[in-house]
Design a protein around this motif. Structure first.
Motif, short mmCIF file in Angstrom:
data_model
loop_
_atom_site.label_atom_id
_atom_site.label_comp_id
_atom_site.label_asym_id
_atom_site.label_seq_id
_atom_site.Cartn_x
_atom_site.Cartn_y
_atom_site.Cartn_z
N TRP A 140 -9.10 47.21 18.45
CA TRP A 140 -10.04 45.99 18.81
C TRP A 140 -9.50 45.50 20.08
CZ3 TRP A 140 -14.10 46.86 16.40
CH2 TRP A 140 -14.00 47.55 15.20
N THR B 14 -14.73 50.82 25.65
CA THR B 14 -15.55 51.13 24.25
C THR B 14 -15.49 52.76 24.08
OG1 THR B 14 -17.42 51.06 25.77
CG2 THR B 14 -16.95 48.95 24.65
N GLY B 15 -14.84 53.52 24.95
CA GLY B 15 -14.92 54.96 24.54
C GLY B 15 -14.23 55.41 23.42
N ARG C 135 -21.86 45.04 25.17
CA ARG C 135 -21.04 44.15 25.66
C ARG C 135 -21.84 42.90 26.27
NH1 ARG C 135 -18.88 45.59 22.22
NH2 ARG C 135 -16.61 46.42 21.73
N GLY D 89 -16.49 59.33 27.27
CA GLY D 89 -16.31 57.86 26.74
C GLY D 89 -17.32 56.90 27.16
N ARG E 159 -11.33 47.78 22.72
CA ARG E 159 -12.64 47.41 22.87
C ARG E 159 -13.14 46.18 23.23
NH1 ARG E 159 -16.07 50.99 20.88
NH2 ARG E 159 -17.38 49.42 20.51
N GLU E 160 -12.44 45.17 22.67
CA GLU E 160 -13.08 43.85 22.96
C GLU E 160 -12.33 43.16 23.94
OE1 GLU E 160 -12.60 41.85 19.20
OE2 GLU E 160 -13.99 43.19 18.22
N TYR F 117 -18.37 38.28 17.04
CA TYR F 117 -18.35 39.41 16.39
C TYR F 117 -18.57 39.05 14.90
CZ TYR F 117 -16.88 41.80 20.47
OH TYR F 117 -16.58 42.57 21.63
#
Lengths: 168, 754
Positions: free
Chosen positions: A23, A32-33, B251, B242, A26-27, B257
């Motif tokens: 996370w 985000t891959g 995003r 990716g 990604r965050e 979230y």
């Protein structure tokens, strides 16, 4: 604050250190891959390299990788203009369907080849056991790994076993 | 329980469209001018609803289908490009926007009017009516293995051929030469006599003013240049580095979230929520109860139950917050239901023949059974199954100034958009939907519940929010392949000939013909009884074929064995009236070396199932040693009429086989206390690398009507596998999954029964 190096860039992070690395990537870092699939290290979609070893980032707390070198799918290729031999083989063998699991498959396969440049079928079975592909592209993944490794597509040991079985 | 049926869909289409087709003359003319603003960027000219051309001579196919792994964009672009005589290196594709103007009217044509002989002069009227019909039905569905054989055959090929004719006319006018002297080749227009050669894009503007012909001349198979050829999928480079954007990867600035939970027992709701511990977790922003959502469409209504959402600054906080909630669920009348109780109910209702209706009833069943030399009985069962797409359900939404924007991966963008609008009480014009790559679909992502939840959250929060389901919620709140029981009775005479086939099963679903058998037997009674459960139904890859392919192709094997005949030979003798099926089955046996003896502990099984317009036979080879099963090899043969994208078709067959193999070996959703027991990949397992057999796929281009590829690989695999296990061990498996069968012990029990 936790410091990690991701794809060669040092990152200083003000995040609860118990947060799984997945996370954070990604965050916080918008990488985000690396994908979320199960949250319990069962499917392998979140696989990244920590100091070259394949790890499931969904169960790896940030605190556990403090000061370590992380590689994600975005950092697998040697440069912006080239692909990793596995990525090339993945296209040649037309491996992905939906593609969602493939970052994890590629990262696991890359860690395998880094330590075992000519894996047997049995080696591939063991190394890739933690990565699920619901589109079922396992034969193509196997072919692509062998093709990138430059090893024979037909494992002599398995072929011999098949002959033995067929001959009783 | 509402269910998605093609029959309902088609009849709804006739109702919605019938009046238009006969009564209203709508001449669609050139729609490009109207649609241009939605899809044409700088330097691009829209020449047809599905085709644009840019100033660098690049053709873009606009695809009214979603990409969930099947490579639909590539196959449909091949069809368009071939008829257009485009240079494949100058062809791209993009998904059509989720707008009514891009509703899939070729699919409507294929489903409503396939094979109809429509005179040319009314075709524009019919097409106009179909556009209206498709729009009214929110028709932009991906499923049913339909894309190539409907959208491709009735849309992309015609669009490509139409645009080619337009370009040729434009060139002929500009060059002042007869149009029949203009040749189109590799994205260029050529006039040989004068030596003129110009790229297509030189005539984009003048062609763009024309009305596309509705019945242009199409190529014959021997004229294909791009169809039938191996081409690389355009979407794969982004799927190895990716950069491919799935809905989960969206995003937005200032985005929160969330994760959600519904009552574990289907039909249940929220009694009370204690949020105290959740609110104390760092990063948690809010706990929100989302109301149930009633969604109505021409396909029927459905109510999605209320849920509790935890919203946080990151998914991890939201997940921890969810785990910390203390939710009391309302009790329901289904709280005591278990899998055992469901199967007992099936058994009872089959025995009682509750509301039995026949799919087929011919000949004198009673007399045949009385006169039989041998009667064979068997009951088969399969459990509920979840879809478990690799990408857990998720959607991102934002509401600003009364307009809702949603990013999602779904199989039906237009109907999702309508459902979101209904749930929020918005006009559909105030909902924009961006469809992303799907990390698997398999039927699950034709249900809009997750997108509605995200939109509801965005309304409550006034901020962008990404809703991510936990895998546990994904497994426990699915729309399931139903559990089914199927009872068989067959009669054979002295020579082993099959003289009667009786079959009664629970829970009829689409496709209608799934339980029918191809084998010639004069006396048949195949029918179904009603035995509803409270478990929500969903289309699962190959829908009813997924279980009937297991049932019927296992039982015919049992009959062959009872007759003392080889299962392949027995099938062949009963397929003489169906040359395509016979050819597919025979090729599978030949490629698998069916008659070559195997070592002890090894076995081969064969299965044949026609579904979604294609015929597939599979031969499985197994080894069973000390009770351990290894699936060594699968040989598959498909006749889909013609393979537009041969490697894509092979990939789909491999995929369908592994998907069905996961179900056959491991797949089981069990019910306890009215709810699903399983929760994640540890207890709802999938085939992994070491379980995966070598797969060889052979394609027969028979020239028959084109069929699908996404689903037909799945139905034969379970029975081919259990038939192989029988061949290896003498164990007849009549209940899936195989993980529950003790392959060492079962042999004795089978022998004892026999």
């Amino acid at each position: 604050m936790t410091v990690i190096t991701v794809n060669g860039t040092e990152q200083k992070l003000q995040v609860d250190p118990s947060t799984p690395l997945l996370w954070v990537l990604r965050e916080q870092l918008a990488l985000t891959g690396t994908k979320f699939g199960c949250g319990m290290a069962e499917c392998g979609a979140c696989t990244v390299h920590v100091n070259g070893t394949a790890m499931r980032s969904c169960v790896t707390p940030l605190s556990a990788v403090s000061g370590q070198k992380i590689t994600t799918i975005e950092g697998l290729a040697p440069s912006n203009n080239e692909l990793h031999p596995l990525q090339q083989a993945w296209i040649e063998e037309q491996v992905p369907q939906c593609g969602y699991c493939q970052s994890g498959q590629l990262m696991t396969a890359a860690a395998l080849l880094a330590t075992n440049p000519s894996p047997s079928d049995a080696d591939i079975n063991i190394a890739m056991a933690g990565n699920i592909c619901r589109c079922g592209m396992y034969s193509r993944i196997r072919r692509a790994i062998k093709s990138a490794a430059g090893v024979q597509q037909f494992d002599p040991a398995v072929a011999e076993l098949a002959r033995e079985i067929n001959n009783g | 329980m509402g269910k998605w049926t093609r029959r309902a869909f088609i009849s709804a289409g006739v109702v919605a469209g019938g009046g238009l087709i006969v009564g209203v003359a709508i001449r669609p003319g050139n729609r490009a001018a109207k649609l241009s603003k939605y899809v044409a960027g700088d330097g691009e000219t829209l020449l047809h609803t599905w085709v644009k051309l840019d100033s660098d001579n690049v053709v873009t196919a606009i695809i009214p289908h979603a990409e969930m792994g099947q490579g639909v964009g590539t196959a449909l672009a091949q069809m368009l490009a071939d008829e257009l005589d485009a240079d494949w290196d100058l062809v791209k594709f993009e998904e059509a926007p989720a707008l009514g103007e891009f509703a899939n009217y070729p699919m409507a044509q294929a489903m409503l009017l396939a094979g109809a002989d429509i005179p040319d002069f009314v075709l524009p009227t019919v097409e106009g009516a179909l556009i209206r019909t498709a729009h009214a039905l929110d028709l932009q569905i991906t499923g049913g293995s339909l894309s190539v054989r409907t959208t491709g055959a009735y849309g992309m090929r015609i669009a490509g051929a139409a645009v080619k004719e337009m370009l040729k006319i434009a060139a002929a006018e500009a060059w002042q030469v007869p149009v029949n002297q203009v040749i189109a080749e590799n994205s260029q227009l050529i006039h040989k006599a004068s030596g003129r050669v110009e790229p297509y894009c030189a005539f984009a503007e003048s062609a763009g003013q024309m009305t596309p012909p509705v019945s242009p001349t199409l190529k014959s198979v021997d004229e294909f240049k791009i169809m039938g050829r191996h081409v690389e999928r355009h979407d794969l480079p982004s799927k190895v580095d990716g950069t491919a954007i799935f809905a989960l990867d969206v995003r937005l600035p200032d985005m929160l979230y969330a994760t959600v939970m519904r009552a574990p027992t289907f039909g249940g709701g929220i009694d009370s929520v204690d949020e105290l511990r959740t609110r104390a977790i760092n990063g948690v922003v809010d706990v929100i109860q989302l109301p149930s959502a009633e969604v109505s469409s021409v396909l029927g209504g459905f109510t999605y139950a209320e849920s509790v959402a935890v919203v946080a600054k990151g998914y991890w906080s939201a997940k921890q917050g969810m785990d910390a909630l203390n939710i009391q669920w309302r009790s329901t009348e289904n709280d005591g239901v278990s899998s055992d109780a469901i199967f007992k109910q099936f058994d009872r209702d089959i025995s009682a023949g509750v509301d039995r209706e026949s799919d087929i009833a011919q000949g004198d069943l009673v007399a045949s059974m009385e006169n039989a030399a041998q009667v064979i009985n068997a009951d088969y069962r399969v459990p509920f199954l979840a879809h478990t797409c690799m990408e857990p359900l998720n959607a991102t939404a934002m509401v600003k100034d009364g307009h809702c924007e949603v990013w999602v991966g779904c199989q039906s963008p237009l109907s999702f958009r309508q459902s979101i609008a209904d749930a929020l009480g918005f006009d559909i014009e105030n909902v924009t939907l961006h469809n992303c790559f799907m990390g698997g679909g398999f039927g699950r992502k034709s249900r809009p519940d997750y997108a509605i939840q995200a939109a509801q959250l965005a309304v409550s929060l006034g901020r962008p929010v990404q809703l991510i389901w936990t895998r546990e919620e994904d497994v426990r709140q699915d729309f399931y392949r139903p559990a089914i029981q199927s009872r068989f009775r067959a009669a054979i005479d002295d020579s082993g000939d099959l003289i009667a086939w009786e079959n009664t099963y629970v829970d009829k679903h689409e496709p209608d013909e799934a339980a029918l058998i191809p084998y010639s037997v004069d006396v048949q009674d195949i029918g179904h009884v009603r035995s509803p459960t409270h478990i929500p139904f969903g289309a699962w890859r190959s829908v009813a074929h997924s279980h009937h392919g297991f049932f019927t192709e296992s039982f015919i094997d049992e009959v062959a064995v009872a007759a003392g005949q080889d299962p392949f030979d027995y099938r062949v003798a009963r397929l003489q009236h169906l040359p395509r099926q016979l050819a597919v089955l025979t090729k599978a046996a030949k490629e698998a070396q069916w008659h070559l003896p195997l070592a002890p502990g090894r076995g081969r099984g064969i299965s044949l199932q026609s579904s979604f317009g294609s015929i597939v036979a599979e031969v499985v080879e197994v080894t069973v040693k000390d009770g351990n099963l290894s699936v060594d090899r699968v040989v598959a043969v498909i006749d889909a009429g013609y393979a537009v994208s041969p490697d894509g078709m092979k990939a789909q067959i491999e995929s369908g086989i592994i998907y069905g193999l996961s179900a056959a070996l491991f797949g089981e959703i069990s019910i306890k206390d009215g709810a699903v027991v399983e929760s994640n990949f540890h207890d709802y397992q999938s085939v992994r690398m070491s379980d995966a057999p070598a797969i060889e796929t052979h394609i027969i281009n028979s020239g028959a009507d084109w069929g699908g590829a996404g689903e037909p690989g799945t139905p034969p695999i379970a029975s081919a596998l259990t038939n192989a296990i029988f061949n290896a061990t003498g164990n007849r498996i009549r209940q899936l999954p195989i993980k529950n069968v003790d392959l060492q012990a079962a042999r004795e029990s089978t022998a004892a029964m026999g």
